[in-house]
Design a protein around this motif. Structure first.
Motif, PDB file in Angstrom:
ATOM      1  N   ILE A 161       0.852  -1.186   0.000  1.00  0.00           N
ATOM      2  CA  ILE A 161       0.000   0.000   0.000  1.00  0.00           C
ATOM      3  C   ILE A 161       0.889   1.238   0.000  1.00  0.00           C
ATOM      4  N   SER A 162       0.518   2.239  -0.785  1.00  0.00           N
ATOM      5  CA  SER A 162       1.352   3.436  -0.918  1.00  0.00           C
ATOM      6  C   SER A 162       1.463   4.182   0.400  1.00  0.00           C
ATOM      7  N   GLY A 163       2.574   4.898   0.528  1.00  0.00           N
ATOM      8  CA  GLY A 163       2.787   5.693   1.726  1.00  0.00           C
ATOM      9  C   GLY A 163       1.731   6.757   1.908  1.00  0.00           C
ATOM     10  N   ALA A 164       1.267   7.359   0.807  1.00  0.00           N
ATOM     11  CA  ALA A 164       0.249   8.406   0.897  1.00  0.00           C
ATOM     12  C   ALA A 164      -1.059   7.856   1.456  1.00  0.00           C
ATOM     13  N   LEU A 165      -1.474   6.677   0.982  1.00  0.00           N
ATOM     14  CA  LEU A 165      -2.700   6.065   1.491  1.00  0.00           C
ATOM     15  C   LEU A 165      -2.575   5.735   2.973  1.00  0.00           C
ATOM     16  N   LYS A 166      -1.431   5.198   3.367  1.00  0.00           N
ATOM     17  CA  LYS A 166      -1.239   4.852   4.778  1.00  0.00           C
ATOM     18  C   LYS A 166      -1.214   6.106   5.649  1.00  0.00           C
ATOM     19  N   SER A 167      -0.541   7.138   5.175  1.00  0.00           N
ATOM     20  CA  SER A 167      -0.482   8.378   5.942  1.00  0.00           C
ATOM     21  C   SER A 167      -1.864   8.980   6.136  1.00  0.00           C
ATOM     22  N   ASN A 168      -2.651   8.995   5.069  1.00  0.00           N
ATOM     23  CA  ASN A 168      -3.989   9.551   5.166  1.00  0.00           C
ATOM     24  C   ASN A 168      -4.860   8.744   6.122  1.00  0.00           C
ATOM     25  N   ALA A 169      -4.724   7.410   6.083  1.00  0.00           N
ATOM     26  CA  ALA A 169      -5.508   6.565   6.972  1.00  0.00           C
ATOM     27  C   ALA A 169      -5.165   6.833   8.434  1.00  0.00           C
ATOM     28  N   LEU A 399      13.505  15.650  -2.868  1.00  0.00           N
ATOM     29  CA  LEU A 399      12.337  14.888  -2.441  1.00  0.00           C
ATOM     30  C   LEU A 399      11.150  15.846  -2.389  1.00  0.00           C
ATOM     31  N   VAL A 400      10.175  15.615  -3.250  1.00  0.00           N
ATOM     32  CA  VAL A 400       8.951  16.420  -3.271  1.00  0.00           C
ATOM     33  C   VAL A 400       7.835  15.534  -2.739  1.00  0.00           C
ATOM     34  N   LEU A 401       7.548  15.682  -1.476  1.00  0.00           N
ATOM     35  CA  LEU A 401       6.514  14.861  -0.853  1.00  0.00           C
ATOM     36  C   LEU A 401       5.154  15.196  -1.457  1.00  0.00           C
ATOM     37  N   GLY A 402       4.475  14.198  -1.981  1.00  0.00           N
ATOM     38  CA  GLY A 402       3.176  14.396  -2.599  1.00  0.00           C
ATOM     39  C   GLY A 402       3.225  14.619  -4.093  1.00  0.00           C
ATOM     40  N   ALA A 403       4.405  14.521  -4.694  1.00  0.00           N
ATOM     41  CA  ALA A 403       4.529  14.787  -6.129  1.00  0.00           C
ATOM     42  C   ALA A 403       3.684  13.854  -6.970  1.00  0.00           C
ATOM     43  N   THR A 435       1.839  13.758   5.735  1.00  0.00           N
ATOM     44  CA  THR A 435       0.710  14.240   6.522  1.00  0.00           C
ATOM     45  C   THR A 435       1.127  14.798   7.868  1.00  0.00           C
ATOM     46  N   ARG A 436       2.434  14.941   8.085  1.00  0.00           N
ATOM     47  CA  ARG A 436       2.915  15.391   9.386  1.00  0.00           C
ATOM     48  C   ARG A 436       3.297  16.859   9.430  1.00  0.00           C
ATOM     49  N   ASN A 514      -4.492  14.150  -9.133  1.00  0.00           N
ATOM     50  CA  ASN A 514      -4.469  13.082 -10.125  1.00  0.00           C
ATOM     51  C   ASN A 514      -5.682  12.180  -9.948  1.00  0.00           C
ATOM     52  N   ALA A 515      -6.072  11.537 -11.022  1.00  0.00           N
ATOM     53  CA  ALA A 515      -7.296  10.729 -11.006  1.00  0.00           C
ATOM     54  C   ALA A 515      -7.243   9.622  -9.968  1.00  0.00           C
ATOM     55  N   ASP A 516      -6.048   9.073  -9.690  1.00  0.00           N
ATOM     56  CA  ASP A 516      -5.930   7.957  -8.752  1.00  0.00           C
ATOM     57  C   ASP A 516      -5.510   8.392  -7.351  1.00  0.00           C
ATOM     58  N   SER A 517      -5.525   9.695  -7.074  1.00  0.00           N
ATOM     59  CA  SER A 517      -5.087  10.166  -5.763  1.00  0.00           C
ATOM     60  C   SER A 517      -6.160   9.941  -4.705  1.00  0.00           C
ATOM     61  N   ALA A 518      -5.731   9.455  -3.547  1.00  0.00           N
ATOM     62  CA  ALA A 518      -6.653   9.265  -2.427  1.00  0.00           C
ATOM     63  C   ALA A 518      -7.153  10.585  -1.872  1.00  0.00           C
ATOM     64  N   PHE A 519      -6.452  11.680  -2.183  1.00  0.00           N
ATOM     65  CA  PHE A 519      -6.802  12.964  -1.595  1.00  0.00           C
ATOM     66  C   PHE A 519      -7.835  13.737  -2.398  1.00  0.00           C
ATOM     67  N   LYS A 520      -8.258  13.180  -3.534  1.00  0.00           N
ATOM     68  CA  LYS A 520      -9.329  13.809  -4.314  1.00  0.00           C
ATOM     69  C   LYS A 520     -10.605  13.957  -3.500  1.00  0.00           C
ATOM     70  N   LYS A 521     -10.785  13.041  -2.548  1.00  0.00           N
ATOM     71  CA  LYS A 521     -12.033  13.034  -1.779  1.00  0.00           C
ATOM     72  C   LYS A 521     -12.229  14.305  -0.952  1.00  0.00           C
ATOM     73  N   PHE A 522     -11.133  15.052  -0.726  1.00  0.00           N
ATOM     74  CA  PHE A 522     -11.250  16.267   0.069  1.00  0.00           C
ATOM     75  C   PHE A 522     -11.749  17.456  -0.744  1.00  0.00           C
ATOM     76  N   VAL A 523     -11.778  17.310  -2.067  1.00  0.00           N
ATOM     77  CA  VAL A 523     -12.214  18.428  -2.909  1.00  0.00           C
ATOM     78  C   VAL A 523     -13.680  18.711  -2.650  1.00  0.00           C
ATOM     79  N   ARG A 524     -13.988  19.976  -2.418  1.00  0.00           N
ATOM     80  CA  ARG A 524     -15.364  20.357  -2.113  1.00  0.00           C
ATOM     81  C   ARG A 524     -16.028  20.960  -3.335  1.00  0.00           C
ATOM     82  N   PRO A 525     -17.297  20.669  -3.537  1.00  0.00           N
ATOM     83  CA  PRO A 525     -17.989  21.203  -4.712  1.00  0.00           C
ATOM     84  C   PRO A 525     -18.095  22.731  -4.666  1.00  0.00           C
TER      85      PRO A 525
END
Length: 525
Positions: A161-169, A399-403, A435-436, A514-525
């Motif tokens: 599992i990607s580091g971004a997904l684990k960090s967000n969880a 190192l660009v975290l979140g690139a 996420t820190r 990006n289309a596969d980013s776990a953080f898309k869910k935070f986008v507000r309409p």
């Protein structure tokens, strides 16, 4: 001996009259902000306010516009909470009867997040990594009854599992557990993932925590117990369960699956705490955009101004100067602003230079700004954040975290090619670096964000330097201006991000997830 504020200021004035290198100019800011006279710049202190005054003076000298609600300032209200370890009583009730647990020598109770739960007597359940990631079809809480219990989790996560997904969880699990009726959480660290030795953690734990005074901005609205356990004593939690901490720690260190199970212990705690109201402020400046259609949009370049203040002595030193964490980041943002002004940059979008408070208290200043910005919320298109870039070796990679999460990664790649600085992936994804720090406050508002550090790879001399720095200097008084730093190399990273900021500000379109980013869910309409 570390320089005082007066001496550092005189040196800064002296360099203005000679042809100081850009590295020396950058370092001069660090010398002022991390001087002993600044006493570690803890949130809400007169010393933090003096540091803010210094930053504001530099912003005025550059001719930048104030962009706070009170000039350059955005005041933020906090509640400070100090856990009184000597008066807090804890014990494990189980197969060996009642076993006292020292606070903080075995368990550190967190004072952040909200008012501490003052009394608790509840069974324990082990939930493996404590990760719930629907996108990866992974749920460590599946089949576990957490209601009315304290949930024990171990750091790390499956390598699949990607580091971004684990960090967000990890960032979401406390709120999830509270919603499911859990009473608290205890975090364990396997041996190979220890960043800060426990004795140093104990010293930092003596300092007060904080949470935002406005309950609407907190993740949890009711008291919740949160603690971490000393790795050397974590075996106590597993007694009578048929499992051993050593076994689960070995699995976690190898990033293998770790199953959950009920523990045979109950934790009984009476927490003693003191609270008081505190005010502090973010500092915000604006370089106005030049394009009539785009200047109302804002690119944020950020760093945190606060530090850990004065604390328990280490080798007789009580001042936690915070030179790398994060006077270096503040100096970098100031120097990026100075570079853009000196070069006569006319960005199409506006650029906000943001210096947040209370990062060390849980990203609170940036959370406040991202939730209640001093500009229209929809106008913020991206955040480029600095927190401990660590110029401790020659800059060869970035190192660009979140690139990999947003179109900001494509901008970073273009700058990488132009400047001959290859990008490297996060070498330690289970550290949760993405996420820190303060970029995550913007991410939670749906705004693409990245953070920058000197790059390194596993098994290299640079990794050894970084590891030693964290073990010896991170969150300690030795993070001061007497440490070896590659000043001229720091400027190279400053230039990298200055170019990124301009490209984002001048781009025809806003950055997108990006289309596969776990953080898309935070986008507000």
């Amino acid at each position: 001996m570390r320089r005082t504020l007066a001496l550092a200021a005189s040196l800064l004035a002296a360099t203005a009259g000679v042809s100081a290198t850009r590295g020396e100019q950058w370092w001069a800011h660090v010398q002022v902000l991390a001087a002993d006279d600044m006493k570690g710049r803890i949130t809400g202190s007169p010393d933090h306010l003096r540091a803010a005054d210094y930053v504001i003076g530099k912003l005025k000298a550059l001719g930048l516009e104030p962009a706070g609600v009170n000039g350059f300032l955005q005041p933020v209200a906090f509640t400070e909470q100090r856990i009184l370890g000597a008066e807090t009583k804890a014990s494990l009730e189980g197969p060996d009867g009642s076993v006292p647990i020292g606070v903080p020598d075995a368990m550190i109770v967190s004072g952040g997040g909200g008012a501490a739960r003052e009394a608790i007597d509840a069974p324990l359940v082990f939930a493996g990594y404590g990760l719930r990631i629907p996108e990866a079809k992974h749920d460590d809480f599946a089949g576990l009854d957490v209601k009315g219990k304290i949930v024990v989790v171990i750091a790390g996560g499956p390598s699949t599992i990607s580091g971004a997904l684990k960090s967000n969880a990890r960032s979401e699990r406390t709120r999830y557990l509270a919603e499911k009726g859990a009473l608290g959480i205890i975090a364990l660290t396997p041996p190979k993932q220890i960043e800060i030795p426990w004795p140093r953690r104990m010293l930092v734990a003596s300092q007060p925590a904080m949470f935002l005074a406005d309950p609407a901005l907190r993740d949890i609205k009711t008291p919740f117990f949160s603690a971490m356990f000393d790795t050397a004593k974590s075996e106590l939690l597993f007694k009578g369960s048929g499992h051993r901490f050593e076994e689960v720690a070995a699995l976690a260190d190898a990033s293998k699956p770790v199953a959950g199970f009920d523990l045979a212990q109950r934790l009984k705690v009476k927490v003693a705490a003191q609270r008081r109201d505190v005010m502090s402020a973010n500092v915000v400046a604006r370089m106005p955009g030049s394009d009539p259609a785009l200047r109302s949009e804002n690119v944020v370049v950020s760093a945190h101004l606060d530090g850990l203040g004065v604390g328990e002595p280490i080798k007789g030193d009580t001042i936690y100067n915070g030179a790398m964490d994060d006077a270096s980041g503040v100096a970098t943002v100031l120097e990026i602003a100075a570079k853009l002004k000196a070069e006569g940059a006319k960005p199409k979008r506006s650029i906000l230079f943001l210096f947040v408070t209370a990062e060390e208290k849980g990203l609170l200043g940036s959370r406040y700004f991202a939730s209640r910005p001093t500009v229209p919320a929809k106008s913020i298109v991206a955040d480029l954040n600095f927190d401990m870039p660590l110029p401790l070796w020659p800059l060869e990679t970035v190192l660009v975290l979140g690139a990999e999460e947003s179109s900001l990664g494509e901008v970073a790649k273009a700058v990488s090619v132009a400047q001959g600085l290859p990008l490297v992936p996060d070498p330690l994804p289970d550290r949760n670096s993405f996420t820190r720090s303060d970029q995550f406050s913007f991410i939670r508002q749906g705004i693409p964000a990245v953070a920058f550090k000197f790059g390194f790879a596993r098994g290299t001399p640079q990794e050894a330097i970084e590891k030693e720095w964290r073990a010896v200097r991170y969150h300690s008084p030795s993070d001061d201006v007497d440490q070896p730093v590659e000043k001229e190399e720091a400027v190279k990273l400053n230039d990298f991000v200055a170019e990124m900021a301009l490209r984002v500000a001048n781009g025809p379109a806003r950055p997108t997830w990006n289309a596969d980013s776990a953080f898309k869910k935070f986008v507000r309409p």
